[in-house]
Design an enzyme around this catalytic site. Structure first.
Site, PDB file in Angstrom:
ATOM      1  N   GLY A   1       1.021  -1.200  -0.232  1.00 39.24           N
ATOM      2  CA  GLY A   1       0.143   0.014  -0.439  1.00 39.24           C
ATOM      3  C   GLY A   1       0.605   1.580   0.439  1.00 39.24           C
ATOM      4  O   GLY A   1      -0.222   2.758   0.123  1.00 39.24           O
TER       5      GLY A   1
ATOM      6  N   PRO B   1       4.254  -5.344  -1.587  1.00 40.60           N
ATOM      7  CA  PRO B   1       4.179  -3.954  -2.203  1.00 40.60           C
ATOM      8  C   PRO B   1       3.904  -4.204  -3.511  1.00 40.60           C
ATOM      9  O   PRO B   1       4.124  -5.311  -3.729  1.00 40.60           O
ATOM     10  CB  PRO B   1       5.191  -3.780  -2.006  1.00 40.60           C
ATOM     11  CG  PRO B   1       5.847  -4.451  -1.659  1.00 40.60           C
ATOM     12  CD  PRO B   1       5.510  -5.766  -1.268  1.00 40.60           C
ATOM     13  N   GLY B   2       2.741  -3.551  -3.997  1.00 40.39           N
ATOM     14  CA  GLY B   2       2.561  -3.787  -5.493  1.00 40.39           C
ATOM     15  C   GLY B   2       3.307  -2.532  -6.492  1.00 40.39           C
ATOM     16  O   GLY B   2       4.346  -2.796  -6.523  1.00 40.39           O
ATOM     17  N   ARG B   3       2.697  -1.599  -6.196  1.00 41.13           N
ATOM     18  CA  ARG B   3       2.886   0.036  -7.171  1.00 41.13           C
ATOM     19  C   ARG B   3       3.704   0.153  -6.668  1.00 41.13           C
ATOM     20  O   ARG B   3       4.954   0.628  -7.260  1.00 41.13           O
ATOM     21  CB  ARG B   3       1.287   0.529  -5.849  1.00 41.13           C
ATOM     22  CG  ARG B   3       1.838   1.377  -6.741  1.00 41.13           C
ATOM     23  CD  ARG B   3       0.340   2.600  -6.260  1.00 41.13           C
ATOM     24  NE  ARG B   3      -0.587   1.949  -5.637  1.00 41.13           N
ATOM     25  CZ  ARG B   3      -1.628   2.232  -6.187  1.00 41.13           C
ATOM     26  NH1 ARG B   3      -1.988   2.892  -7.783  1.00 41.13           N
ATOM     27  NH2 ARG B   3      -2.921   2.230  -5.761  1.00 41.13           N
TER      28      ARG B   3
ATOM     29  N   CYS C   1     -15.615   4.694 -27.009  1.00 43.65           N
ATOM     30  CA  CYS C   1     -16.636   5.319 -27.154  1.00 43.65           C
ATOM     31  C   CYS C   1     -17.695   5.933 -25.587  1.00 43.65           C
ATOM     32  O   CYS C   1     -18.493   4.373 -25.155  1.00 43.65           O
ATOM     33  CB  CYS C   1     -17.541   4.283 -27.843  1.00 43.65           C
ATOM     34  SG  CYS C   1     -17.135   4.753 -29.381  1.00 43.65           S
ATOM     35  N   GLU C   2     -16.757   6.461 -24.549  1.00 39.09           N
ATOM     36  CA  GLU C   2     -17.030   6.707 -23.395  1.00 39.09           C
ATOM     37  C   GLU C   2     -16.750   7.615 -23.029  1.00 39.09           C
ATOM     38  O   GLU C   2     -15.378   8.233 -23.682  1.00 39.09           O
ATOM     39  CB  GLU C   2     -16.192   5.727 -22.247  1.00 39.09           C
ATOM     40  CG  GLU C   2     -16.800   4.438 -22.370  1.00 39.09           C
ATOM     41  CD  GLU C   2     -17.743   4.246 -21.820  1.00 39.09           C
ATOM     42  OE1 GLU C   2     -18.136   4.674 -20.720  1.00 39.09           O
ATOM     43  OE2 GLU C   2     -18.849   2.519 -21.626  1.00 39.09           O
TER      44      GLU C   2
ATOM     45  N   TYR D   1      -1.489  -1.387 -11.611  1.00 34.15           N
ATOM     46  CA  TYR D   1      -2.624  -1.346 -12.341  1.00 34.15           C
ATOM     47  C   TYR D   1      -2.947  -0.470 -13.340  1.00 34.15           C
ATOM     48  O   TYR D   1      -3.543   0.401 -13.560  1.00 34.15           O
ATOM     49  CB  TYR D   1      -2.978  -0.433 -10.863  1.00 34.15           C
ATOM     50  CG  TYR D   1      -2.647  -1.420  -9.948  1.00 34.15           C
ATOM     51  CD1 TYR D   1      -3.246  -2.666  -9.723  1.00 34.15           C
ATOM     52  CD2 TYR D   1      -1.632  -0.777  -8.702  1.00 34.15           C
ATOM     53  CE1 TYR D   1      -3.106  -3.533  -8.585  1.00 34.15           C
ATOM     54  CE2 TYR D   1      -1.926  -1.809  -8.087  1.00 34.15           C
ATOM     55  CZ  TYR D   1      -2.182  -2.289  -7.111  1.00 34.15           C
ATOM     56  OH  TYR D   1      -2.201  -3.287  -6.350  1.00 34.15           O
TER      57      TYR D   1
HETATM   58  N1  LLP Z   1      -1.746  -7.224  -0.500  1.00 40.80           N
HETATM   59  C1  LLP Z   1      -3.173  -7.059  -0.916  1.00 40.80           C
HETATM   60  C2  LLP Z   1      -3.655  -8.302  -0.174  1.00 40.80           C
HETATM   61  C3  LLP Z   1      -3.615  -6.218  -1.957  1.00 40.80           C
HETATM   62  O1  LLP Z   1      -4.712  -6.325  -1.240  1.00 40.80           O
HETATM   63  C4  LLP Z   1      -3.380  -4.821  -2.938  1.00 40.80           C
HETATM   64  C5  LLP Z   1      -3.421  -4.678  -3.010  1.00 40.80           C
HETATM   65  C6  LLP Z   1      -1.945  -5.327  -2.403  1.00 40.80           C
HETATM   66  C7  LLP Z   1      -1.071  -6.068  -1.848  1.00 40.80           C
HETATM   67  C8  LLP Z   1      -0.581  -4.826  -2.922  1.00 40.80           C
HETATM   68  O2  LLP Z   1      -0.897  -3.218  -3.125  1.00 40.80           O
HETATM   69  P1  LLP Z   1      -0.293  -2.065  -3.243  1.00 40.80           P
HETATM   70  O3  LLP Z   1       1.566  -1.960  -2.747  1.00 40.80           O
HETATM   71  O4  LLP Z   1      -0.173  -2.501  -4.763  1.00 40.80           O
HETATM   72  O5  LLP Z   1      -0.913  -0.639  -3.055  1.00 40.80           O
HETATM   73  N2  LLP Z   1      -6.163  -1.078  -8.741  1.00 40.80           N
HETATM   74  C9  LLP Z   1      -6.203  -0.325  -7.840  1.00 40.80           C
HETATM   75  C10 LLP Z   1      -4.859  -0.891  -6.142  1.00 40.80           C
HETATM   76  C11 LLP Z   1      -6.224  -1.657  -5.959  1.00 40.80           C
HETATM   77  C12 LLP Z   1      -4.968  -2.740  -4.714  1.00 40.80           C
HETATM   78  C13 LLP Z   1      -5.351  -3.986  -3.835  1.00 40.80           C
HETATM   79  N3  LLP Z   1      -5.054  -4.574  -3.517  1.00 40.80           N
HETATM   80  C14 LLP Z   1      -5.724   0.855  -7.775  1.00 40.80           C
HETATM   81  O6  LLP Z   1      -5.213   1.271  -9.516  1.00 40.80           O
HETATM   82  O7  LLP Z   1      -5.278   1.499  -7.646  1.00 40.80           O
END
Ligand code: LLP
Length: 430
Positions: A239, A282-284, A352-353, A381
């Site tokens: 997050g 972490p992802g983002r 088309c939106e 994402y």
């Molecule tokens: N772990 C769990 C259980 C999660 O649900 C998520 C994200 C992460 C880790 C990774 O979170 P990050 O570090 O990437 O913030 N599509 C949305 C974000 C949805 C995130 C859902 N869960 C966007 O584009 O902002």
């Protein structure tokens, strides 16, 4: 000529647009390596018994799986598809952690058959499915239970997951939580290691992590007293926010990890218990800023006194975030990177939106059809949320590394777009 263009990881982005076509996703390997190094410095290198599981939902392809493997990270997956991608790319199953709020029986089976490292239990019914599958495959599954601590994070409502009214995990005071803990402790087919929580995404304040820990610690005290249970593992989710525009206020990793780890260490010292293994997911923050998207300007439309539209060859199909979360992006004219941004434009896609606006009222140098625009911080994402709406092929992804470029994902072609379509007899006989 080329110095007037935007460069990314040593590559001329306008030349890349010519070589591969647009829309085009770019991913910088140097940037991923740098972010992972920063995270390791602030977390795994600094504290023992810790690990990082990259959240694949942000961006996952077979090549990306290999990168995550080479960087010695674990991998968090949330579907049978993500799991299959990881397995096909040869990722060690024992380093895979499986999240998700409604794992399907076949997904659970695929995970357990392959001996994944962790199943994160998200509901009572899911535990039954896990136990059944574990028995079938003779594998005692290491599990965590996902909690929703009930704190509200300051982020878009759609990307906040840890509040009490949530489809994810168990609220701390829910009776189903205690039944699930008991069942997971008692079953010979599950090894309950501890708990997981994930509060939300694009977070810029460490307070929500600290507040969540307080709530989780209350539960741990209770469990110790009533069930003599001490966790061996605690997963604090991901997050961490990143820079999207000049107004973003992202924090370095240690802004989160220093107080979080101090709080965790203090608690377990006070309880006279060994500190559990701590995991982050972490992802983002590892992939977001490593991405850029290139588009070619097609038509331009000026509505006198109102707005000047720049129409590009992509849109909400390759980046749904502005339409879905009102997300804002930094955008530049990559063909005229040396020129002052002086004109106000609104950048709209070709879908088309009317909501297909990627950036409203942004400053660019005087822009013309044929110019290449680059959106920053599109690594997370964007590709993973892309769709074929309006039957538009999903763009290619090119990996960049210190002046070198290579395809990571091919551009979808028209044939692939309809390859699963059938014309049933019922239709042929009409
Ligand atoms: N772990 C769990 C259980 C999660 O649900 C998520 C994200 C992460 C880790 C990774 O979170 P990050 O570090 O990437 O913030 N599509 C949305 C974000 C949805 C995130 C859902 N869960 C966007 O584009 O902002």
């Amino acid at each position: 000529m080329s110095e007037k263009h935007l460069f990314f990881d040593g590559c001329d982005t306008v030349a890349l647009a010519q070589k591969y076509g647009t829309p085009l996703y770019l991913v910088s390997l140097s940037d991923i390596e740098e972010k992972v190094r920063q995270l390791k410095d602030a977390f795994t290198e600094r504290y023992e018994n810790t690990r990082i599981a990259y959240a694949g939902k942000a961006f996952l392809t077979k090549g990306m799986v290999r990168i995550i493997d080479r960087l010695d990270l674990c991998l968090d997956v949330v579907s049978g598809g993500e799991l299959d991608c990881a397995l096909q790319a040869g990722f060690p199953p024992e380093r895979i952690e499986f999240n998700g709020n409604n794992k399907l029986p076949w997904e659970i089976d695929l995970a357990i058959k392959n001996g994944v490292g962790r199943m994160i239990i998200d509901g009572f019914h899911e535990l039954d499915l896990i136990i059944e599958s574990a028995k079938r495959h003779g594998y005692t599954v290491p599990v965590l239970i996902r909690l929703t601590p009930g704190v509200s994070a300051d982020s878009h409502d759609y990307i906040v997951t840890g509040k009490k009214d949530s489809k994810f995990g168990f609220p701390i005071d829910s009776p189903a939580l205690f039944e699930t803990i008991e069942r997971a402790m008692d079953s010979e087919w599950t090894n309950l290691l501890g708990f997981h929580f994930h509060i939300g995404s694009q977070l810029e304040d460490n307070k929500v992590y600290l507040d969540s820990l307080d709530i989780v610690f209350d539960l741990l005290r209770k469990l110790r007293k009533e069930k003599n249970f001490a966790p061996k593992e605690l997963n604090i989710g991901g997050g961490f926010g990143i820079r999207y525009t000049e107004e973003s206020n992202p924090k370095p990793f240690d802004y989160f990890f220093t107080p979080v780890m101090e709080k965790i260490e203090n608690f377990f010292q006070q309880e006279k218990l060994p500190r559990p293994h701590v995991v982050t997911e972490p992802g983002r923050s590892l992939i977001g800023e490593a991405g850029r998207t290139l588009y070619t300007v097609g038509s331009m439309k000026e509505i006198p006194g109102l707005r000047h539209y720049v129409l590009i060859d992509g849109g909400m199909n390759d980046n749904i975030r502005p339409a879905l979360y009102q997300a804002k992006y930094h955008v530049v004219n990559a063909s005229k990177f040396d020129e002052e941004p002086s004109e106000l434009y609104t950048i709209a896609g070709k879908i088309c939106e009317s909501g297909d606006i990627l950036a409203k009222d942004v400053l660019l140098p005087p822009t013309k059809p044929g110019d290449i625009l680059a959106f920053y911080s599109t690594g997370a994402y964007n590709h993973s949320m892309a769709s074929n709406y309006n039957k538009i092929p999903i763009p290619a992804v090119v990996l960049l590394y210190q002046g070198k470029d290579e395809l990571l994902v091919k551009r979808q072609n028209l044939e692939e777009l309809h390859q699963n379509d059938l014309i049933p007899k019922l239709v042929q006989e009409l």
